[in-house]
Scaffold this motif. Structure first.
Motif, PDB file in Angstrom:
ATOM      1  N   GLY A  65       0.757  -1.289  -0.259  1.00  0.00           N
ATOM      2  CA  GLY A  65       0.248   0.112  -0.425  1.00  0.00           C
ATOM      3  C   GLY A  65       0.989   1.595   0.205  1.00  0.00           C
ATOM      4  N   ILE A  66       2.163   1.341   0.619  1.00  0.00           N
ATOM      5  CA  ILE A  66       3.024   1.574   0.625  1.00  0.00           C
ATOM      6  C   ILE A  66       3.705   1.620  -0.139  1.00  0.00           C
ATOM      7  CG2 ILE A  66       4.884   3.249   2.414  1.00  0.00           C
ATOM      8  CD1 ILE A  66       3.837   2.336   4.273  1.00  0.00           C
ATOM      9  N   MET A  67       4.637   1.189  -1.335  1.00  0.00           N
ATOM     10  CA  MET A  67       5.528   1.096  -2.209  1.00  0.00           C
ATOM     11  C   MET A  67       4.647   0.885  -3.271  1.00  0.00           C
ATOM     12  SD  MET A  67       8.560   0.982  -0.524  1.00  0.00           S
ATOM     13  CE  MET A  67       9.663   1.314  -1.913  1.00  0.00           C
ATOM     14  N   PRO A  68       4.966   1.117  -4.579  1.00  0.00           N
ATOM     15  CA  PRO A  68       4.535   0.906  -5.943  1.00  0.00           C
ATOM     16  C   PRO A  68       4.318  -0.263  -6.043  1.00  0.00           C
ATOM     17  CG  PRO A  68       6.489   1.924  -6.398  1.00  0.00           C
ATOM     18  CD  PRO A  68       5.956   1.710  -4.961  1.00  0.00           C
ATOM     19  N   HIS A  69       3.335  -0.663  -6.670  1.00  0.00           N
ATOM     20  CA  HIS A  69       3.238  -1.425  -7.510  1.00  0.00           C
ATOM     21  C   HIS A  69       4.360  -2.435  -8.743  1.00  0.00           C
ATOM     22  CE1 HIS A  69      -1.188  -2.703  -6.632  1.00  0.00           C
ATOM     23  NE2 HIS A  69      -0.543  -2.945  -5.553  1.00  0.00           N
ATOM     24  N   SER A 130      -0.276   5.372  -2.896  1.00  0.00           N
ATOM     25  CA  SER A 130       0.635   5.257  -2.295  1.00  0.00           C
ATOM     26  C   SER A 130      -0.880   6.095  -0.681  1.00  0.00           C
ATOM     27  CB  SER A 130       2.017   6.312  -1.462  1.00  0.00           C
ATOM     28  OG  SER A 130       2.489   5.268  -0.841  1.00  0.00           O
ATOM     29  N   ASN A 131      -0.610   4.641   0.487  1.00  0.00           N
ATOM     30  CA  ASN A 131      -1.062   5.724   1.800  1.00  0.00           C
ATOM     31  C   ASN A 131      -0.913   5.939   2.278  1.00  0.00           C
ATOM     32  OD1 ASN A 131      -0.103   2.800   2.772  1.00  0.00           O
ATOM     33  ND2 ASN A 131      -2.058   1.991   2.854  1.00  0.00           N
ATOM     34  N   ILE A 132       0.469   6.178   2.820  1.00  0.00           N
ATOM     35  CA  ILE A 132       1.352   6.803   2.669  1.00  0.00           C
ATOM     36  C   ILE A 132       0.850   8.064   3.899  1.00  0.00           C
ATOM     37  CG2 ILE A 132       2.714   8.230   1.452  1.00  0.00           C
ATOM     38  CD1 ILE A 132       4.218   6.720   4.124  1.00  0.00           C
ATOM     39  N   VAL A 153      10.768  13.174   5.481  1.00  0.00           N
ATOM     40  CA  VAL A 153       9.587  12.518   6.836  1.00  0.00           C
ATOM     41  C   VAL A 153      10.849  10.950   6.714  1.00  0.00           C
ATOM     42  CG1 VAL A 153       7.652  11.050   6.397  1.00  0.00           C
ATOM     43  CG2 VAL A 153       7.781  13.923   6.106  1.00  0.00           C
ATOM     44  N   LEU A 154      11.277  10.095   8.116  1.00  0.00           N
ATOM     45  CA  LEU A 154      11.411   8.738   8.663  1.00  0.00           C
ATOM     46  C   LEU A 154      10.870   8.214   8.998  1.00  0.00           C
ATOM     47  CD1 LEU A 154      14.742  10.197   9.921  1.00  0.00           C
ATOM     48  CD2 LEU A 154      14.639  10.140   8.087  1.00  0.00           C
ATOM     49  N   GLY A 155      10.965   6.914   8.370  1.00  0.00           N
ATOM     50  CA  GLY A 155      10.502   5.673   9.290  1.00  0.00           C
ATOM     51  C   GLY A 155      10.873   5.417  10.763  1.00  0.00           C
TER      52      GLY A 155
END
Length: 419
Positions: A65-69, A130-132, A153-155
């Motif tokens: 959901g965050i990373m692309p297909h 992305s659902n980021i 923006v960091l994880g």
């Protein structure tokens, strides 16, 4: 009298009537163990399958959901990325598209240094693929575009490694090698203010950082890493869709990658773990089910005289066989149904139970730098519940056939001679 007769007698054998002697007590004890083993096996199988379904769901909905297909790249700096994005999103297999500039870099804060993937994004389009945005405040995207203090923006995992939080400053370093000569040049360094630390609960918390598109382009030196991220209709067909899109693009330096290359190993590992663990737990159910064999064999030995009396009263071998099949079927039915109910309850509560246990003990069982997610997911699928309950019952039913056959072969004269 309750009919049919074999079921009536079998249910009475399996019921509460017990003689006060050692043999009857042993039969009752072993029968109870068989049922408990089947209950635990069925319940464990349902919980395990639900957890594996949960991991599969988190891969699809959170990580992907965050990373692309799919991501389409081009090494040329002259590509009109906005036009390319419009062209790609017009394809019926593509749901949405967004520009991206990816840079492998090092983040430094004081003496702490860690590698990370920097993605330069366009805040207006990134939320389409992305659902980021579900893990960020809307103001965080504005902070990325601040020309005076560019934001990053960091994880959560990256922030913990560097010891930073929102409002702190860090440096991003990109090595600079001449691709033509291989000569080393001075690394490109830029300072950033941490706009927000996001926590997705996935492995991406350990490696992903977001900056503005232009900032990523500057870090990359204006070449390499630029592309268009895509979200497609059918995730499992992403590779085929990517290849078709590349064929439709004009000849040039276009190339692409899809999620199966970046996270395919993770997906395969989840599926393999699901199959292997499922097989092991299925064997536990089979062992528990075939414990019914030992129970019924002892019942047949204990009931030799009763069987002989039934035969002399006119009971056929078929009725004797069905009597003991009915008894074993009752054990299997109760074990499978009760185990199914416990498995459903466990599947619905296992995530909260593990989280509560982690909080109570002050430890974390799953960490996103080792596992795909940092919590134990669960997704109950009723088709799996039905399959496991039916399998447990059928295995128990099959296990009754041998002792039931032996009971039907008891000779009345020989059995009564020994009484």
């Amino acid at each position: 009298m309750f009919k049919p007769l074999p079921a009536y007698i079998g249910l009475r054998y399996a019921g509460a009537q017990r003689r006060n002697d050692d043999s009857a007590g042993l039969v009752s004890f072993i029968s109870g163990l068989s049922m408990i083993g089947l209950i635990l096996g069925v319940a464990l199988m349902i919980v395990v399958m639900s957890v594996m379904n949960g991991f599969d769901r988190e891969l699809r909905e959170r990580i992907l959901g965050i990373m692309p297909h799919v991501t389409i790249y081009n090494g040329s700096p002259d590509v009109d990325w906005a036009q390319l994005r419009q062209q790609l999103v017009s394809d019926p297999a593509v749901l949405s598209a967004a520009e991206v500039w990816q840079v492998n870099a090092l983040a430094r804060r004081g003496a702490e240094v860690t590698p990370l993937l920097v993605q330069g994004v366009n805040p207006e389009t990134i939320t389409e693929v992305s659902n980021i945005g579900d893990f960020l405040e809307s103001s965080s995207f504005d902070a990325l575009l601040d020309p005076s203090e560019p934001g990053v923006v960091l994880g959560k995992g990256l922030a913990e490694k560097l010891g930073v939080e929102a409002g702190d400053y860090l440096s991003l370093i990109v090595p600079n090698n001449d691709s033509a000569t291989g000569a080393r040049k001075a690394a490109r360094v830029a300072g950033f203010k941490v706009a927000q630390v996001f926590h997705s609960g996935t492995v991406l918390d350990q490696s992903l950082a977001l900056v503005a598109w232009q900032q990523a382009r500057t870090l990359a030196g204006g070449s390499g890493g630029a592309g268009v991220q895509l979200r497609v209709n059918e995730m499992l067909e992403a590779n085929w869709i990517m290849r078709r899109l590349l064929q439709d693009l004009p000849r040039g330096n276009f190339y692409g990658t899809d999620w199966s290359r970046t996270h395919g190993n993770l997906y395969q590992a989840i599926q393999m773990s699901r199959n292997l663990v499922g097989l092991l737990v299925f064997l536990i159910i089979a062992i528990a089910a075939f414990n019914v064999v030992s129970t019924l064999v002892m019942v047949v030995i204990d009931k030799h005289a009763d069987i002989a009396i039934l035969r002399t009263m006119g009971a056929s071998t078929r009725q004797i066989l069905l009597t003991f099949v009915s008894q074993g079927a009752l054990v299997g039915l109760v074990g499978a149904v009760v185990g199914g109910a416990l498995g459903v309850l466990g599947s619905l509560t296992v995530t909260k139970l593990v989280a509560g246990l982690e909080s109570l003990l002050g430890i974390q069982f799953l960490k996103s730098d080792v596992y795909p997610v940092d919590y134990l997911p669960s997704q109950l699928v009723w088709a799996d519940v039905a399959l496991v309950v039916a399998a447990g019952f059928l295995l128990s039913l099959l296990a009754t056939l041998y002792p039931a056959f032996k009971a039907s072969r008891v000779q009345p004269a020989a059995a009564l001679r020994n009484e």
